[in-house]
Design an enzyme around this catalytic site. Sequence first.
Site, mmCIF file in Angstrom:
data_model
loop_
_atom_site.group_PDB
_atom_site.id
_atom_site.type_symbol
_atom_site.label_atom_id
_atom_site.label_comp_id
_atom_site.label_asym_id
_atom_site.label_seq_id
_atom_site.Cartn_x
_atom_site.Cartn_y
_atom_site.Cartn_z
ATOM 1 N N ASP A 1 -0.668 3.602 -4.649
ATOM 2 C CA ASP A 1 -1.964 3.892 -5.285
ATOM 3 C C ASP A 1 -2.899 4.097 -4.183
ATOM 4 O O ASP A 1 -3.694 3.003 -3.751
ATOM 5 C CB ASP A 1 -2.422 2.700 -6.215
ATOM 6 C CG ASP A 1 -3.742 3.159 -7.009
ATOM 7 O OD1 ASP A 1 -4.263 4.108 -6.848
ATOM 8 O OD2 ASP A 1 -4.237 2.336 -7.748
ATOM 9 N N ASN B 1 3.188 9.069 10.256
ATOM 10 C CA ASN B 1 2.995 10.524 9.779
ATOM 11 C C ASN B 1 1.601 11.149 10.096
ATOM 12 O O ASN B 1 1.146 11.967 9.511
ATOM 13 C CB ASN B 1 3.033 10.455 8.354
ATOM 14 C CG ASN B 1 4.454 10.185 7.866
ATOM 15 O OD1 ASN B 1 5.483 10.598 8.312
ATOM 16 N ND2 ASN B 1 4.591 9.201 6.809
ATOM 17 N N SER C 1 1.717 4.136 10.596
ATOM 18 C CA SER C 1 2.192 5.147 9.916
ATOM 19 C C SER C 1 2.741 6.060 10.692
ATOM 20 O O SER C 1 2.140 6.490 11.639
ATOM 21 C CB SER C 1 1.215 5.807 8.850
ATOM 22 O OG SER C 1 1.746 6.971 8.397
ATOM 23 N N ALA D 1 0.663 -1.252 -0.019
ATOM 24 C CA ALA D 1 -0.109 0.005 0.056
ATOM 25 C C ALA D 1 0.893 1.198 -0.089
ATOM 26 O O ALA D 1 2.121 1.158 0.416
ATOM 27 C CB ALA D 1 -0.798 -0.171 1.146
ATOM 28 N N ASN E 1 9.086 9.586 3.468
ATOM 29 C CA ASN E 1 7.914 10.413 3.195
ATOM 30 C C ASN E 1 7.142 10.740 4.493
ATOM 31 O O ASN E 1 7.280 10.163 5.344
ATOM 32 C CB ASN E 1 7.082 9.526 2.149
ATOM 33 C CG ASN E 1 6.123 8.627 2.984
ATOM 34 O OD1 ASN E 1 4.953 8.949 3.539
ATOM 35 N ND2 ASN E 1 6.530 7.387 3.028
ATOM 36 N N THR F 1 7.154 -4.880 7.606
ATOM 37 C CA THR F 1 6.576 -3.604 8.604
ATOM 38 C C THR F 1 6.432 -2.335 7.664
ATOM 39 O O THR F 1 6.942 -2.586 6.487
ATOM 40 C CB THR F 1 7.829 -3.162 9.349
ATOM 41 O OG1 THR F 1 9.036 -2.901 8.789
ATOM 42 C CG2 THR F 1 8.078 -4.398 10.406
ATOM 43 N N THR G 1 7.292 1.868 7.735
ATOM 44 C CA THR G 1 8.472 2.770 7.559
ATOM 45 C C THR G 1 8.953 3.022 9.093
ATOM 46 O O THR G 1 8.439 2.719 10.093
ATOM 47 C CB THR G 1 8.151 3.961 6.849
ATOM 48 O OG1 THR G 1 7.325 4.855 7.480
ATOM 49 C CG2 THR G 1 8.051 3.819 5.255
ATOM 50 N N LYS H 1 -0.870 -4.077 10.058
ATOM 51 C CA LYS H 1 0.365 -3.503 9.492
ATOM 52 C C LYS H 1 1.041 -2.692 10.615
ATOM 53 O O LYS H 1 0.403 -1.875 11.343
ATOM 54 C CB LYS H 1 0.097 -2.482 8.348
ATOM 55 C CG LYS H 1 1.276 -2.153 7.706
ATOM 56 C CD LYS H 1 1.458 -1.592 6.318
ATOM 57 C CE LYS H 1 2.642 -1.473 5.882
ATOM 58 N NZ LYS H 1 2.493 -1.083 4.292
#
Length: 345
Positions: free
Chosen positions: A68, A180, A178, A65, A114, A248, A250, A220
């Site tokens: 897109d 972020n 994530s 993932a 990112n 994993t 990031t 995840k």
Amino acid sequence: MFSSLYPLARASLFKMDAEDAHHLTLRALGAAGRTGLACALSARVPDAPRTVMGLTFRNPVGLAAGLDKDGAAIDGLASLGFGFIEVGTVTPRPQPGNPRPRMFRLPQADALINRMGFNNHGVDQFVKNVQAARYRGILGLNIGKNADTPIERAAEDYLYCLERVYPFASYVTINISSPNTKNLRQLQGAGELDALLAALKDKQQRLADLHGKLVPLALKIAPDLDDEQVKEIGDTLLRHKIEAVIATNTTLSRAAVQGLPHADEAGGLSGRPVFDASNEVIRKLHAEVGSAVPIIGVGGIFSGEDARVKLAAGASLVQLYTGFIYRGPALVAECVKAIARERTA
């Protein structure tokens, strides 16, 4: 065909801003999928079937993932030889993500940083895109929470998205890792994770009764976990009978890229520098859950040998992201062939 052209395309793409190049590539793949040009781009990748989560995968090498986010280029991506495609992360409501610039290449380290922040057009548009795709292979739909949803109410966002995407997914990924989205990784804590997974499993069962099919759930997780955290996550996965775990996401660590341009940018680091940390989490998690919870290994795969190492660590399937950006579709076939050779050796 596209595999042989990619090195030339990459030279031009890498002269562009990283996010602009990302969007240009997605638009091209989306157009290829809509016009049928994807057939001309189709990669020749051997079948290497594998059954995981009760699903039969054409081969064990998938797209992670993040590439897109809105499911707008599924058919184009599917032509590149992947055994499965995962799209998202999607949230209940559209959101712009973090301010640009928010994606940076570190080519000296084969890495990306990112801080996109779950930018997407919302789950309603996401579902329309998924429904419009002709692809009938294994499709994972990755869900998250909106940035302005308080962490205490995160479960509401996940439950809403699960209900919306459930009829169209081969499996659904719960992204709680994530770096972020503020405080998102708190959901990996034992108490928070226990409550979230209990709610999701209850919803899954009710949706299974409604739609007449059980869609597996995958969780995840991050690479930045200590041994106790990995053990707690493993115990929680087993307790709630979660069908898979993706290891994993990031990393926040910059140990492997110190001194490089962009190394101090905020966000998650992906690519070759996360390979060892990801493998260590896979090994430890596999020791906790065994074969009861299949592991999808992702993080730093740049060669067929890298994919083989992920499987040796305990993964049943692998996914590509940063390695795919750097090496292109040729990496998919290389990984599938390396895994197939290992199984027949």
